[in-house]
Design a protein around this motif. Structure first.
Motif, short mmCIF file in Angstrom:
data_model
loop_
_atom_site.label_atom_id
_atom_site.label_comp_id
_atom_site.label_asym_id
_atom_site.label_seq_id
_atom_site.Cartn_x
_atom_site.Cartn_y
_atom_site.Cartn_z
N GLY A 441 -0.75 -20.76 -9.61
CA GLY A 441 -0.27 -22.03 -9.07
C GLY A 441 -0.81 -22.31 -7.68
N ILE A 442 -0.17 -23.25 -7.05
CA ILE A 442 -0.66 -23.73 -5.75
C ILE A 442 -0.61 -22.62 -4.70
N GLU A 443 0.32 -21.67 -4.88
CA GLU A 443 0.40 -20.55 -3.92
C GLU A 443 -0.87 -19.71 -4.00
N HIS A 444 -1.34 -19.50 -5.23
CA HIS A 444 -2.58 -18.72 -5.38
C HIS A 444 -3.74 -19.46 -4.69
N ILE A 493 4.82 -13.98 -2.46
CA ILE A 493 4.41 -12.57 -2.39
C ILE A 493 3.46 -12.25 -3.55
N ALA A 494 3.81 -12.76 -4.74
CA ALA A 494 2.97 -12.48 -5.91
C ALA A 494 1.57 -13.05 -5.73
N ALA A 495 1.49 -14.29 -5.28
CA ALA A 495 0.17 -14.91 -5.09
C ALA A 495 -0.59 -14.22 -3.96
N PHE A 496 0.13 -13.89 -2.91
CA PHE A 496 -0.47 -13.20 -1.76
C PHE A 496 -1.07 -11.87 -2.22
N TRP A 501 -5.16 -8.35 -2.99
CA TRP A 501 -5.35 -7.03 -3.61
C TRP A 501 -5.67 -7.30 -5.09
N SER A 502 -6.94 -7.57 -5.34
CA SER A 502 -7.33 -8.06 -6.66
C SER A 502 -7.00 -7.06 -7.77
N ASP A 503 -6.91 -5.76 -7.43
CA ASP A 503 -6.59 -4.74 -8.45
C ASP A 503 -5.23 -4.99 -9.09
N CYS A 504 -4.36 -5.68 -8.38
CA CYS A 504 -2.98 -5.82 -8.89
C CYS A 504 -2.78 -7.09 -9.69
N VAL A 508 0.56 -8.33 -11.71
CA VAL A 508 1.28 -9.56 -11.36
C VAL A 508 1.41 -10.44 -12.61
N ALA A 509 0.36 -10.45 -13.44
CA ALA A 509 0.44 -11.22 -14.69
C ALA A 509 1.54 -10.67 -15.60
#
Lengths: 657, 160
Positions: A441-444, A493-496, A501-504, A508-509
């Motif tokens: 979403g927009i947060e990402h 926090i999830a988008a952040f 930290w692309s590994d996560c 998160v998904a």
């Protein structure tokens, strides 16, 4: 929290140093009281230039107020705020808008300009533009008033608070939050207007309406708009003509200004008006011969202008007005003059945005409520998110969902390599902007575009979280403050985490899938934090560990098997004190324990029911009339009959027995 | 199930009558006196076989006991040559009739006592089963506590 070196006096404000993004307070350096500093405290609902702050923090950039430290400071109410400590310009401001001062050409040339230009030059070496140069942002460094310094440039979005007159036309047309990080050439324009204001002792176009200033600048040029009565002659005349040139390619750059300061006289820029067309176009009862003005009018009346797209005379006028090679190809594609099926043409908002961009190719990208420079999307999105502007957020979603964002960014980039890179990066935005789950979403989009932006989660209102380890440390502090606080992962926090930290992103998904299953969400959050703790080698987090242990204990009550409850509670108690989140998650393995408990409980209940059924059947005793007893009795009688026959037969045939 | 039992009973009865007819045909030529003794002596069984509608169990009991009562006289008649005179001698003795029909009558006693014995046996087995199940139930309740007997709550959605 550790006591800070700096003591902020929240009762003593410094309004002349306030910006749109931060409030300035008096501050004392307890280690070195002679060090004059002030504290810049971020305002709620305002966006900072975090990338610039990170880049400049602790560095020394000549003639620019550089942030010395970013530190949490205790407020009078006992809370904490993140404050940025900046050198205090004790010499005061050069220019007070309420009682302006005039400066002579010689003063400017000898005292002010060398320092200001040195500041701009120093920023250029760090690949930065100040973006808020104006008379009241120039300060004497100390009481001797020997040196001038530029104000800090991190506490508000680039150009956000600049009066319209100080921004080049193309950036002045954009929303203040979307004016973009810009380049040195934009600082040079602002420097030109600043010089003019210091010479005149007044802000240019003071008292004029912003729209009138803009219209006049577009129609007559900025220089002609600002220089009304008497034009400076000689060297300063040349300097102002060079700096106030509306064509960024012809505007004087640093090299020319430095040469001018040394006494030479670089040539005047050629006066070229690129936006005038041979014929006019009539839109909403007004004739337009200036493409830029028409573009602005089309954006202002966006919905009405969409209808104009199907007007053949408008299409013909656009074809004649846009003559450059790329523009002509785009126009042909937009209106598809070769197509027989004219009804199939998509004449919508996206088409209008492209038409506006073709008319004003240097101007901002404009679509409904959106208006931002290609390099200003990060700030524009950040501003929309922090101010919770729903209209802009909805339009942003529509804009990127339809894929207009990238097309227009490419169109607006022209031959600028920097802007082309920015346009290419937008591809990743489109897949996230419309998504609803956690981490998207927009947060990402916000964190993707603003790589240095701190996490804007409501949890971190009193601290700054710029990376994943800081996130864990901040959560640890929050867990320590109040044990009953809900520290579950939220959208920010999830988008952040997903961006930084692309590994996560996979985890998160997974988290997004269990948004309404609170226990699972809590346990997955624990695992995510635990993995982050392990990967980033963050030390023990006992408060956070105890916080999640508490959540687990609450869930343990739902288990049925008393011995399992005791064992799990004992294990949680042991692990809660270790501060190791991953160990707590993996060793307890609560979801698996709960599933096993549920299965065993179900089996046990079934077994009990079976036993009770059996007992009920046999406890009442057997009567001879019961079918089973009757059946068995008959079999017994048959057997006895045969036995009798056998005995009789033996006695009859073998009488000797 | 009922149909299957009826069919089984029908088949059994058919076989019984075939046996009776074949034996009768054999004896009618070999020793007619013996045939008469058997037919008259086994009359309770023939009546039972004729009237019985609920399987062969009771007929079997009647038949075996009736045969046990008739068998000594058949042997006696056989060993004495199987003459009608001898048969008449036997028929004139009350003891003969009492033995043959009394034996058949004892089937009623057998069939009456049988279920009582079976019920006693089942009660004995049930006492052991109750002990086993009670032990299992106690073990389960010790393991799970009151949660097992309480009304099961609807599986809650994940809540914290």
């Amino acid at each position: 929290m550790q006591k800070s070196r700096y003591e902020v006096n929240f009762s003593l404000t410094l309004p002349h140093l306030d910006t749109l993004g931060g409030a300035a307070y008096a501050c004392v350096d307890s280690r070195d009281p002679s060090n004059a500093v002030y504290a810049m405290v971020p305002k709620d609902g305002a966006a900072f230039r975090h990338a610039v702050l990170q880049q400049m923090l602790g560095r020394s950039v000549a003639n620019v107020a550089c942030p010395l430290d970013a530190t949490p400071i205790e407020t009078e109410s006992g809370g904490w705020v993140q404050a940025v400590i900046v050198p205090f310009p004790s010499g005061g401001a050069l220019f007070n808008t309420k009682s302006p001062t005039r400066y002579s050409e010689s003063d400017l040339r000898s005292k002010v300009l060398p320092d200001v230009v040195a500041g701009i030059q120093a920023l250029t070496t760090h690949d930065l533009a100040h973006r808020s140069i104006r008379p009241d942002h120039l300060f004497y460094t100390d009481g001797s008033k020997a040196h001038v310094t530029l104000s800090e440039c991190f506490s508000e979005l680039p150009g956000q608070s600049q009066p319209l007159a100080f921004e080049p036309i193309e950036r002045a047309l954009a929303h203040p939050a979307g004016r973009g990080s810009g380049e040195t050439t934009d600082d040079m324009f602002a420097l030109g207007v600043t010089i003019l204001a210091l010479l005149a002792g007044a802000m240019p176009c003071e008292g004029m309406d912003d729209q009138d200033i803009l219209n006049s600048r577009i129609a007559r040029g900025s220089y002609n708009t600002y220089i009304k009565d008497v034009a400076p002659r000689g060297a300063f005349g040349a300097l102002l003509r060079g700096l106030l040139c509306d064509d960024p390619r012809q505007r004087w750059g640093l090299d020319k200004v430095l040469r001018w300061l040394e006494g030479s006289m670089p040539g005047d820029p050629m006066s070229v008006q690129n936006y005038i067309t041979a014929s006019h176009y009539r839109f909403q009862s007004r004739n337009y011969t200036n493409r830029r003005l028409l573009a602005q009018a089309l954006h202002t009346s966006f919905e009405a202008a969409i209808g104009e797209l199907s007007n053949p005379s408008f299409q013909g006028w656009i074809r004649s007005a846009v003559k450059d090679q790329v523009g002509s190809v785009v126009v042909e594609r937009l209106f598809d003059h070769g197509s027989r099926d004219r009804a199939a043409l998509k004449l919508n908002g996206g088409t209008l945005s492209k038409v506006i961009q073709l008319l004003d190719h240097e101007g901002p990208i404009r679509f409904r409520s959106l208006s931002y420079m290609p390099d200003g999307l990060d700030g524009f999105v950040a501003h929309a998110v922090v101010t919770e502007n729903k209209t802009v957020l909805r339009d942003l979603e529509d804009f990127f969902r339809a894929g207009y964002g990238r097309d227009l960014a490419v169109l607006a980039a022209g031959d600028s390599t920097r802007l082309r890179w920015i346009a290419m990066e937008l591809a990743d935005i489109e897949q996230h902007v419309d998504a609803k789950g956690l981490g998207t979403g927009i947060e990402h989009v916000l964190y993707y575009l603003n790589r240095a932006l701190v996490c804007l989660s409501p949890l971190f209102e009193q601290c700054q979280v710029a990376n994943v380890p800081q996130l864990l440390v901040a959560l640890e502090a929050l867990a320590g403050e109040r044990a009953d606080r809900d520290l579950l992962i939220d959208r920010h926090i999830a988008a952040f985490a997903a961006v930084r930290w692309s590994d996560c992103s996979g985890m998160v998904a997974e988290l997004a899938k269990c948004e309404n299953r609170h226990l699972e969400k809590a346990l997955r959050t624990l695992k995510l934090y635990g993995l982050a703790q392990a990967q980033f080698e963050v030390g023990p987090l006992p408060h956070l560990c105890r916080h999640f242990a508490g959540k687990m204990r609450a869930a343990v009550k739902e288990l049925h098997h008393p011995r399992t409850v005791t064992l799990v509670n004992r294990k949680i108690d042991e692990l809660a004190e270790t501060g190791n989140l991953l160990k707590l998650h993996d060793d307890v393995n609560f979801l698996s324990v709960r599933n096993r408990d549920r299965q065993r409980y179900k089996a046990a209940r079934e077994q009990l029911a079976r036993i009770e059924r059996q007992l009920g059947a046999i406890e009442r005793g057997f009567k001879p009339t019961d079918p089973l007893a009757a059946y068995m009795g008959q079999r017994v009688a048959v057997c006895a009959g045969y036995l009798t026959l056998l005995v009789t037969g033996l006695l009859t045939f073998l009488p000797g027995l | 199930m009922t149909k299957a039992v009826a069919s089984e009973t029908g088949k059994g009865k058919g076989r019984f009558w075939i046996f009776v007819i074949l034996t009768s045909c054999f004896l009618v030529f070999l020793m007619p006196a013996l045939l008469i003794l058997v037919l008259v002596g086994m009359l309770p069984t023939l009546v039972a076989g004729f009237v019985e509608r609920h399987g062969l169990g009771r007929v079997q009991v009647t038949a075996t006991l009736n045969l046990a009562g008739v068998l000594p006289f058949v042997t006696e008649l056989w060993s004495s040559g199987g003459s009608f005179g001898q048969l008449m001698d036997m028929a004139s003795s009350v003891y003969t009739w009492a033995t043959m029909y009394g034996a058949a009558f004892s089937a009623i006693i057998y069939l009456w006592i049988g279920p009582y014995l079976a019920a006693s046996y089942l009660d004995f087995k049930a006492a052991r089963a109750i002990h086993y199940y009670e032990k299992q139930k106690t073990q389960l309740l010790e393991d799970w506590g009151d949660a097992l007997t309480a009304e099961p709550a609807k599986e809650k959605p994940d809540t914290l």
